[in-house]
Structures are given as structure tokens and as C-alpha cells.
Design a protein around this motif. Structure first.
Motif, PDB file in Angstrom:
ATOM      1  N   LYS A 152       0.896  -1.220  -0.079  1.00 33.53           N
ATOM      2  CA  LYS A 152       0.039  -0.047   0.049  1.00 33.53           C
ATOM      3  C   LYS A 152       0.899   1.257  -0.042  1.00 33.53           C
ATOM      4  CE  LYS A 152      -4.164   2.061   2.461  1.00 33.53           C
ATOM      5  NZ  LYS A 152      -5.161   1.701   3.505  1.00 33.53           N
ATOM      6  N   GLU A 153       0.741   2.196  -0.926  1.00 31.93           N
ATOM      7  CA  GLU A 153       1.645   3.289  -1.163  1.00 31.93           C
ATOM      8  C   GLU A 153       1.588   4.102  -0.100  1.00 31.93           C
ATOM      9  OE1 GLU A 153       0.427   4.581  -5.036  1.00 31.93           O
ATOM     10  OE2 GLU A 153       0.956   3.018  -6.167  1.00 31.93           O
ATOM     11  N   GLU A 154       0.176   4.211   0.540  1.00 37.48           N
ATOM     12  CA  GLU A 154       0.115   5.418   1.733  1.00 37.48           C
ATOM     13  C   GLU A 154       0.929   5.049   2.727  1.00 37.48           C
ATOM     14  OE1 GLU A 154      -3.866   5.267  -1.181  1.00 37.48           O
ATOM     15  OE2 GLU A 154      -2.226   3.947  -0.105  1.00 37.48           O
ATOM     16  N   ASP A 155       1.121   3.889   3.135  1.00 35.15           N
ATOM     17  CA  ASP A 155       1.902   3.725   4.427  1.00 35.15           C
ATOM     18  C   ASP A 155       3.086   2.686   4.394  1.00 35.15           C
ATOM     19  OD1 ASP A 155       0.549   1.093   4.014  1.00 35.15           O
ATOM     20  OD2 ASP A 155      -0.766   1.312   5.342  1.00 35.15           O
ATOM     21  N   HIS A 159       0.089  -5.502   3.118  1.00 33.07           N
ATOM     22  CA  HIS A 159      -1.110  -5.757   3.776  1.00 33.07           C
ATOM     23  C   HIS A 159      -1.472  -7.358   3.075  1.00 33.07           C
ATOM     24  CE1 HIS A 159      -2.583  -1.820   5.028  1.00 33.07           C
ATOM     25  NE2 HIS A 159      -1.566  -1.383   4.244  1.00 33.07           N
TER      26      HIS A 159
END
Length: 616
Positions: A152-155, A159
């Protein structure tokens, strides 16, 4: 209706062990110091009238078991549920899974869909040094599930997700499985060996014993003849292959029908239409002191087969492009028909083994009713396949304890090892690199099973050094040759004879020694097998070999599977004096001398596709 995105608190309430007083989330590498806890998992799904329980147990530092159980008050169709957790992307550079893909670097999405006859439920992440960072395996290798992860790019976290009951599932009251989570810092191959051993210890997963004959080079008719089989020509091929060190012939598709259009519309009666005197053919092969294996497509009954009307109403679905129906193994009559075919063939013709093909086609069709009624004694197709294959192996072994059974990718998972003892790479004709990758991937989960290469073929006009690369790329698996031996140049024959002879002489090291593949992200440029006395190193891309771990060995060989003509051995200490022999790809001695393997770099000239032998 219990709709849930389960919180860590609820999971703790349902029985999490080792959770402490408050919910925790793991971070890898520091996470080696703390257990992987059940309360780090969330769950999506609608439980309906089921109760879900997730607990965890720490086995040792960095190694944990997560236990998952689903319980209903009565037998019901289970809901689709997805278990989720995440880890930070720290010191992770590549991944491994048993899928057929060769890209092991693009880890944005890493997933595998598995069942009894398709792949194996395991994912692995590692760092630049091939050290394990996170390997996850699921105990349920029988039922269909999906195990995956994505970045996941945001964090910048990975996942993970485990999807259970994604397709319609028979009514159950209880379901249990375990998840092995291994974060120990060790070579990823060692981690996958641990996963394989973990599966093998489970009830109903015990692998079949591997006869010594399964570890012998073989001749296959598929690429060389396809469906145009001729007994006299094949006997000549057997005579030639026996001289070259091959100990069996696998007669592939084409023997059972006069149709040669590559489909299966006429398959399913299993009469030797193209080879009427099959018993005589088998006897002649035995007279050459060779074993005889025969190909069968297990699930198929062609639309033009005499047996097609016999099983109407007992098919899972139709394969339109190949003109064949897929039998439903949940019917006892279907299972008995399939088993009887093999029992009769072995008794009537004296077969030594079977190549059982297309196992992955045993799966529910879109209209399959998953109930045990109307003559079906199983609701689950996968459970019925397990029964079918278990009975096949048991009944054939009663008549021949050394029976040989071959499966190929993708049906090479832990349950398939119970039913067969030869696991082969999926088709990759004339593609040496792909064959190396697929045999290595298969071996990483193969345990003591005999891992076979896809059949080897090449153009008869190719240079002998280029043809040799087909063999050199699969030296850490059992060779299967499928070129017309009586139509290739003599130097090709000499090359095959040399390398098959070398393989036979070093089989104990190549197949039973400790196996270490290097850099899966680079498609395994170095492969090493070694025991206490000798190492064999396959060099496929690198110019440099680091001699760590060779100091106590009496000998080590280097296979130069490249067109380059020099290799460099980098020594971290003085290894002493060795006798050096350098041979070309046909086994001719190029030169020999005494050599000092001093600390530092030592360069050795070697022909393309040649062999370096170093003996103390």
C-alpha cells in the motif's frame, strides 16, 4: 446477522493467546523479538450463525502458529471471510511464491490461489541477501483458498490477506486450519524447507516414498513425437537413450487414439488404438532393462469417446476448446472407473508407472451442486479428489510398491506429494532459463520427492554448446530428454551421454545434498548442492563464485552453464592445493594441472558449457 470488521479487542475476547494486556501490532525484524499475535489480525465477512476463533502460539523466537476455527450450531454453508494483517516494508527486496511467474521482484501484488491440485499456500519475502523476512503458509492445502499481499503506497506496508470460502462451499459445522508465520533470519530456502516439513507432518499429508527409479534420467516422447507414435521408432530411441544413461521411457499422449489433432475429443476409452500390442511393446522395453510409464489425462472423457454416454450427469463441466468433459469424482462409480483403468493397464501390460495429467481441472463448474446426494458420496470436489488419488496410490502400491507416479506444475503441492513421487516442471520447450526457474521452484517445496525437469528439446542444427545449455540448466533436477536421438548429430549424442553420465555419477549430491538457490530475483544465477564431501555449483549468470563453506570438502565441481569462458573463485581463506580438470561440453579433457586456491581471486579458463573439477 453478525457483520464484522473484527477489531483486535474482539479477537482477543475470542481466545487470543500470548496477547498481553493490550492489543499490539507487529513490526518485522523488531517483531522477531515478540510473537506474532492473533490480535494483529482483523477479519472481514459476515459470520451469520458461525463463531470464529483465532488464537496464536509462539513456538520459538520468530516462529508462530495462528489457529483459526469456525464453528456452527448446525451444518451450514460457511460465509466468505478474509483474514487481514500488515507488516512494514523494511529490508524487503523480493518475494517468492509457488506460482509459475518468473518475476520475483515486482512485489506490489504477491498472491497465490490454491487447492489440492493447484500450487501450495505459501508466500515468502526476503532481503537482498536472500534472508527470510516473512514467510506465511497455510495448513489447509486441500480446499480452495487465496493467500496474498500487496504494498500500500499510503503507508509503505505489506497488507496480507487470506480468503476462505470464496467459492461456494458444502455445508459444514466445523472448520479448522493453521497459519505458520516464520520471521526467522535465515536463507529463504531453509525457511521453505521448514514449511514443507510442517505440511508433511500433518495428518493425511504424509508424502509417498520415492523409489530409486524415480531418480533416474528418462526419455519422453512428447516433444519428439507428440501424438505421432511409432513403436519401431520408439524402440530405437530406447536403445539409444539406454546407451546414454536413461533408465525409463514415458510414452505420452497419442497412444490411446488415432486422432492427432492435439485435442481430447476422442480420449477417455483408454484403448491402445495406435499401439495395439501394448503388452509386447512394454515387454520389449523391459528387455532393454528400462522402465515403462504411460500417460493418462485423468479427468477427461472426450465428446466422441465410447464412454461419454456412460457418465452423462456425472461431469463437472465441458472444456469446449478441447472437446472434452471433466468427470465428477464425487461419484463412487467415477472413481472406480478411473482406478480400474490404471489397475487393468498395470496388470495387462506390465506398466511400471503413470504420468497422470491435467489434475488441476478437477474443480467445481459454475453449475456444480455441492451436495452429497443423487449418487454422490462427497459434497466437496476437492475432498473427492483426495479420496480418488489416495485410493489410486494405495491400490497401485498393493500390486507394485515401487510404482512411479508423475505430476507436473501446477499440481505439485503438499497433498500431491501424498499421491505421487515425481513432480515435474510445467511445459517450457526449448526454454532453458524457464526450466531452471521452474525446477528450482518445485524443488523448494518438493522435499524428498523426485523433482523432474520439463522434457528437453532443441533444434538438431544448433551448436552443441547451445544445446548443452538445455541440460545444464536443469542439472539439479532429474533430466527428461525429448529429442529424436537417432536424428541429432553425433556431437549432440556425445554431449547428452557425457552430461547424463555425470548426472548419474553425482546424483547423491545433486538430488539429496543440501540445496541452496541464490538470488531468485535474478532467476537463480547460482545453484549449489553439497554434502559432507562434495559440492556441485551451477553457474548461470555470475562470473564469480564465493567459496564459503567449501573449506572442508574434498571436491567441488563448477558447471559453466554460460557462453562465457572464464570463471573467478573468490576465497576468503587459503584453501590449499587442488587438482584441476577442465572439460568441454562433450566431456573431452581440455587441460589439467595443480592449482593453489589462495585467499583472494583465482581465475580459471573454461569452455562455454564446460565443466571445472577441483579435487584436493
Amino acid at each position: 446477522m453478525k457483520h464484522l470488521i473484527y477489531s483486535v479487542i474482539l479477537l482477543t475476547f475470542l481466545g487470543c493467546t500470548n496477547c498481553g494486556d493490550a492489543p499490539q501490532s507487529i513490526t518485522p525484524m523488531n517483531s522477531q523479538m515478540i510473537p506474532f499475535m492473533a490480535d494483529s489480525i482483523s477479519v472481514d465477512g459476515e459470520l451469520k450463525d458461525f463463531e470464529l476463533k483465532i488464537t496464536s502460539e509462539n513456538l520459538e523466537k520468530g516462529l508462530d502458529i495462528v489457529k483459526v476455527s469456525l464453528t456452527g450450531k448446525k451444518a451450514m454453508t460457511p460465509p466468505k471471510i478474509t483474514l487481514k494483517w500488515q507488516i512494514p516494508s523494511i529490508d524487503i527486496a523480493k518475494f517468492w511464491n509457488p506460482n509459475l511467474g518468473v518475476d520475483k521482484v515486482t512485489y506490489y501484488s504477491n498472491n497465490v490461489k490454491t487447492s489440492a491440485t493447484r500450487y501450495a499456500p505459501v508466500l515468502s519475502y526476503m532481503n537482498m541477501n536472500d534472508e527470510n523476512r516473512m514467510t506465511v503458509a497455510v495448513g489447509d492445502a486441500l480446499n480452495k483458498l487465496e493467500l496474498g499481499s500487496y504494498l500500500k503506497e499510503e503507508d509503505a506496508n505489506f497488507h496480507y490477506y487470506l480468503v476462505l470460502f470464496d467459492e461456494e462451499y458444502p455445508a459444514i459445522k466445523n472448520y479448522e486450519t493453521e497459519i505458520l508465520v516464520d520471521r526467522r533470519k535465515q536463507n529463504f530456502a531453509q525457511t521453505l524447507t521448514g514449511v514443507t516439513d510442517w505440511w508433511a507432518k500433518q495428518e493425511n499429508y504424509k508424502p509417498a516414498e520415492t523409489p530409486q527409479e524415480a531418480l533416474r534420467p528418462m526419455y519422453s516422447t512428447w516433444y519428439s513425437y507428440h501424438q505421432s507414435l511409432d513403436v519401431d521408432e520408439l524402440l530405437e530411441e530406447c536403445r539409444e537413450s539406454k546407451k546414454m544413461g536413461m533408465e525409463a521411457i514415458i510414452v505420452d499422449d497419442g497412444w490411446q487414439t488415432m486422432d492427432d489433432k492435439r485435442g481430447y475429443a476422442f480420449t477417455g476409452d483408454w484403448k491402445p488404438d495406435r499401439i495395439p500390442n501394448m503388452k509386447g511393446f512394454v515387454d520389449q522395453v523391459h528387455d532393454l532393462d528400462m522402465k515403462f510409464l504411460l500417460w493418462y489425462s485423468v479427468p477427461f472423457i472426450g465428446k466422441n469417446a465410447e464412454n461419454y454416454p456412460r457418465f452423462k450427469g456425472k461431469y463437472l463441466y465441458y472444456w469446449d476448446s478441447q472437446g472434452a468433459w471433466v468427470l465428477d469424482p464425487r461419484y463412487p462409480k467415477v472413481r472406480e472407473f478411473i482406478i480400474g483403468i490404471y489397475e487393468d493397464a498395470m496388470a495387462d501390460w506390465g506398466l511400471d508407472g503413470f504420468k497422470l495429467d491435467f489434475m488441476a481441472f478437477f474443480k467445481p463448474g459454475k453449475d456444480t451442486e455441492l451436495t452429497a446426494e443423487d449418487g454422490r458420496d462427497y459434497a466437496s470436489v476437492y475432498h473427492a479428489v483426495d479420496r480418488l488419488m489416495t485410493d489410486i496410490m494405495a491400490r497401485l502400491k498393493e500390486k507394485n510398491p515401487e510404482i512411479l507416479i508423475e505430476f507436473r506444475q501446477p499440481y505439485i503441492g503438499p497433498l500431491m506429494r501424498k499421491y505421487g513421487n515425481m513432480l515435474r516442471a510445467a511445459d517450457c520447450p526449448n526454454m532453458a532459463t524457464i526450466n531452471r526457474v521452474r525446477t528450482t521452484d518445485t524443488r523448494l517445496l518438493g522435499g524428498s520427492s523426485a523433482i523432474h525437469a520439463d522434457m528437453l528439446m532443441w533444434h538438431p542444427d544448433d551448436e552443441v554448446e547451445h544445446a548443452a545449455l538445455q541440460i545444464l540448466n536443469i542439472m539439479f533436477s532429474v533430466p527428461q530428454i525429448s529429442v529424436r536421438l537417432n536424428e541429432i548429430p553425433q556431437e549432440h549424442k556425445d554431449m547428452i551421454a557425457f552430461w547424463v553420465d555425470y548426472w548419474n555419477e553425482n546424483q547423491e549430491v545433486l538430488m539429496k545434498g543440501d540445496f541452496t538457490p541464490h538470488k531468485p530475483d535474478e532467476l537463480y544465477p547460482v545453484l549449489i548442492a553439497q554434502n559432507t564431501e562434495k559440492a556441485v555449483i551451477g553457474l548461470y549468470g555470475n562470473d564469480i563464485i564465493v567459496s564459503d563453506g567449501f573449506e572442508n570438502l574434498q571436491a567441488f565441481d563448477i558447471i559453466n552453464a554460460r557462453n562465457k569462458t572464464q570463471i573467478v573463485i573468490l576465497n576468503n581463506q587459503d584453501l590449499g592445493t587442488y587438482q584441476l580438470q577442465v572439460l568441454d561440453c562433450m566431456g573431452e579433457l581440455v587441460y589439467e594441472k595443480s592449482i593453489q586456491l589462495k585467499k583472494g581471486a583465482v581465475a580459471i579458463d573454461v569452455p562455454a558449457s564446460g565443466l571445472v573439477k577441483l579435487t584436493k
